[in-house]
Design an enzyme around this catalytic site. Structure first.
Site, PDB file in Angstrom:
ATOM      1  N   ASP A  84     -44.437   1.732  -3.917  1.00  0.00           N
ATOM      2  CA  ASP A  84     -43.114   1.137  -3.714  1.00  0.00           C
ATOM      3  C   ASP A  84     -42.176   1.497  -4.866  1.00  0.00           C
ATOM      4  OD1 ASP A  84     -41.219  -0.404  -2.408  1.00  0.00           O
ATOM      5  OD2 ASP A  84     -41.870  -2.287  -3.329  1.00  0.00           O
ATOM      6  N   HIS A  85     -40.971   1.936  -4.531  1.00  0.00           N
ATOM      7  CA  HIS A  85     -39.946   2.265  -5.534  1.00  0.00           C
ATOM      8  C   HIS A  85     -40.483   3.187  -6.627  1.00  0.00           C
ATOM      9  CE1 HIS A  85     -36.598  -0.248  -4.191  1.00  0.00           C
ATOM     10  NE2 HIS A  85     -37.530  -1.103  -3.799  1.00  0.00           N
ATOM     11  N   GLU A 135     -34.525   6.380  -0.118  1.00  0.00           N
ATOM     12  CA  GLU A 135     -33.536   5.314  -0.280  1.00  0.00           C
ATOM     13  C   GLU A 135     -32.147   5.879  -0.545  1.00  0.00           C
ATOM     14  OE1 GLU A 135     -32.474   1.430  -3.079  1.00  0.00           O
ATOM     15  OE2 GLU A 135     -34.540   2.132  -2.962  1.00  0.00           O
ATOM     16  N   GLY A 178     -35.909 -10.227  -4.935  1.00  0.00           N
ATOM     17  CA  GLY A 178     -36.048 -11.511  -5.613  1.00  0.00           C
ATOM     18  C   GLY A 178     -35.454 -12.653  -4.803  1.00  0.00           C
ATOM     19  N   SER A 209     -37.848 -11.305   1.444  1.00  0.00           N
ATOM     20  CA  SER A 209     -38.169 -12.710   1.154  1.00  0.00           C
ATOM     21  C   SER A 209     -36.910 -13.555   1.072  1.00  0.00           C
ATOM     22  CB  SER A 209     -38.927 -12.818  -0.177  1.00  0.00           C
ATOM     23  OG  SER A 209     -40.180 -12.189  -0.115  1.00  0.00           O
ATOM     24  N   ASN A 230     -42.491  -9.692  -1.020  1.00  0.00           N
ATOM     25  CA  ASN A 230     -43.205  -9.853  -2.284  1.00  0.00           C
ATOM     26  C   ASN A 230     -42.959 -11.247  -2.859  1.00  0.00           C
ATOM     27  OD1 ASN A 230     -44.709  -9.362  -4.583  1.00  0.00           O
ATOM     28  ND2 ASN A 230     -43.155  -8.131  -5.590  1.00  0.00           N
ATOM     29  N   THR A 231     -41.687 -11.586  -3.063  1.00  0.00           N
ATOM     30  CA  THR A 231     -41.339 -12.831  -3.749  1.00  0.00           C
ATOM     31  C   THR A 231     -41.925 -14.065  -3.067  1.00  0.00           C
ATOM     32  OG1 THR A 231     -39.293 -11.836  -4.561  1.00  0.00           O
ATOM     33  CG2 THR A 231     -39.438 -14.234  -4.626  1.00  0.00           C
TER      34      THR A 231
END
EC number: 4.1.2.13
Length: 288
Positions: A84-85, A135, A178, A209, A230-231
Site C-alpha cells: 500500500d502506498h 494514484e 485517518g 474508514s 485501516n483506521t
C-alpha cells in the site's frame, strides 16, 4: 496461494460491489483478516504499508506469515498480498520478494514523472503476473509520513494514467486517511462517476474508514471496486485492549490475565468483526 487482484476487481466492477482491502499490522491482524474473509467466503486484499512492513521486519517475515496462515487456516478464498502506498523502489522490491500486487503512489511527484515511473512499473509487474494500482491526486490526511490535503484528481491526468492500463486507479475524490474531521466536505460523487466513465477502470476508495455507509454504497454504485480500511480496525482493536486493562483483567494472577494471548483475544476478534462488517458493506460476501 496468492493471486493478483485483476480478476476479482473486474468481477466486482461488473457486479457493482467492492473488494475489501484491509491493512495488517502484525500476526493477529493477518490472522483476523484471513479468518473473516474465509468465514464470509469473500475475496480479500491483505495490504501492508511500508511502515507496517518495516515494523513487521520486512518481506522475509510478511510473505511467509501470510502464506503460512492461508495454509494453516485452510483459507479457500482468493487472497491478494498488496503493498500500500509504495514508493517506486519499494514497489520493485515487493514484486521481487513475491507480493502479488503493488500500489505505486506517485501522486506527490510531477505528473510526467508519475506517468513515466508508472509505465515502467507496470512493465516490471507483468513479468511476475502482479497487479498494479496507480494514484492521481493526493489522498487527504497522512499515510506513513506522506501528507495529502484531500485534493481532487485532475480528470485529464486520470485519462492519461488510464492509458497505461493499470489494474486499478486511486484518485483524489475528497477522501482522507485517518479520522474524518467534522468539517469534511464529503466525497465528490460527480467526480467519481466522471473518472469511472472516462477511464473504465476499477476505482479505489482510500480512507474508507468512517465514511457513512450510504455514501460508501453510492460510491460503489458509481465505480468504486476496492474499499481500503485501516483506521476502523485499529480503533476497534485499541478499544478492546482498553476495556481489558480498565477492567483489571491483566491483574488477575490466578487466571493469568497478564498472558498476552488472553489480552489480545478480544481485540483480535474485534478486527474479525470489523472485517465482516466491511465485507457486507462492500457486498463481497459469497463472491469468492
Amino acid at each position: 496461494m496468492l493471486v493478483n487482484f485483476k480478476l476479482m476487481l473486474q468481477k466486482a466492477k461488473l457486479g457493482k460491489y467492492a473488494i475489501p482491502h484491509i491493512n495488517i499490522n502484525n500476526y493477529e491482524w493477518a490472522k483476523a483478516v484471513l479468518t473473516a474473509a474465509n468465514q464470509a467466503n469473500s475475496p480479500i486484499i491483505v495490504s501492508v504499508s511500508e511502515g507496517a512492513l518495516k515494523y513487521m521486519s520486512g518481506y522475509s517475515v510478511v510473505i511467509p506469515l501470510v502464506k503460512g496462515l492461508i495454509e494453516s487456516l485452510s483459507v479457500k478464498v482468493p487472497v491478494t498480498l498488496h503493498l500500500d502506498h509504495g514508493s517506486y523502489d519499494a514497489c520493485i522490491q515487493a514484486l521481487q520478494a513475491g507480493f502479488s500486487s503493488v500500489m505505486f503512489d506517485g501522486s506527490h511527484l510531477p505528473f510526467e514523472e508519475n506517468f513515466n515511473k508508472s509505465k515502467k512499473l507496470i512493465e516490471i509487474a507483468q513479468k511476475t503476473n502482479a497487479s498494479v494500482e496507480l494514484e492521481v491526486g493526493t489522498i487527504g490526511g497522512e499515510e506513513d509520513g506522506v501528507i495529502g490535503q484531500g485534493e481532487l484528481a485532475n480528470v485529464d491526468e486520470c485519462k492519461q494514467i488510464a492509458s497505461l492500463k493499470p489494474d486499478a486507479l486511486a484518485a483524489g475524490i475528497g477522501n482522507i486517511h485517518g479520522i474524518y474531521p467534522k468539517n469534511w466536505k464529503g466525497l465528490n460523487f460527480p467526480l467519481i462517476e466522471t473518472i469511472s466513465k472516462i477511464t473504465n477502470l476499477p476505482l479505489v476508495l482510500h480512507g474508507g474508514s468512517g465514511i457513512l455507509e450510504n455514501d460508501v454504497k453510492k460510491a460503489i454504485s458509481l465505480g468504486i471496486c476496492k474499499l481500503n480500511i485501516n483506521t476502523e480496525c485499529q480503533l476497534a482493536f485499541a478499544h478492546e485492549i482498553r476495556k481489558y486493562i480498565e477492567s483489571n483483567k491483566d491483574l488477575d494472577l490466578n487466571k493469568k490475565g497478564y498472558d498476552p494471548r488472553k489480552l489480545l483475544k478480544e481485540p483480535t476478534q474485534a478486527i474479525v468483526d470489523t472485517c465482516l462488517e466491511k465485507i457486507d458493506l462492500c457486498g463481497s460476501r459469497n463472491k469468492a
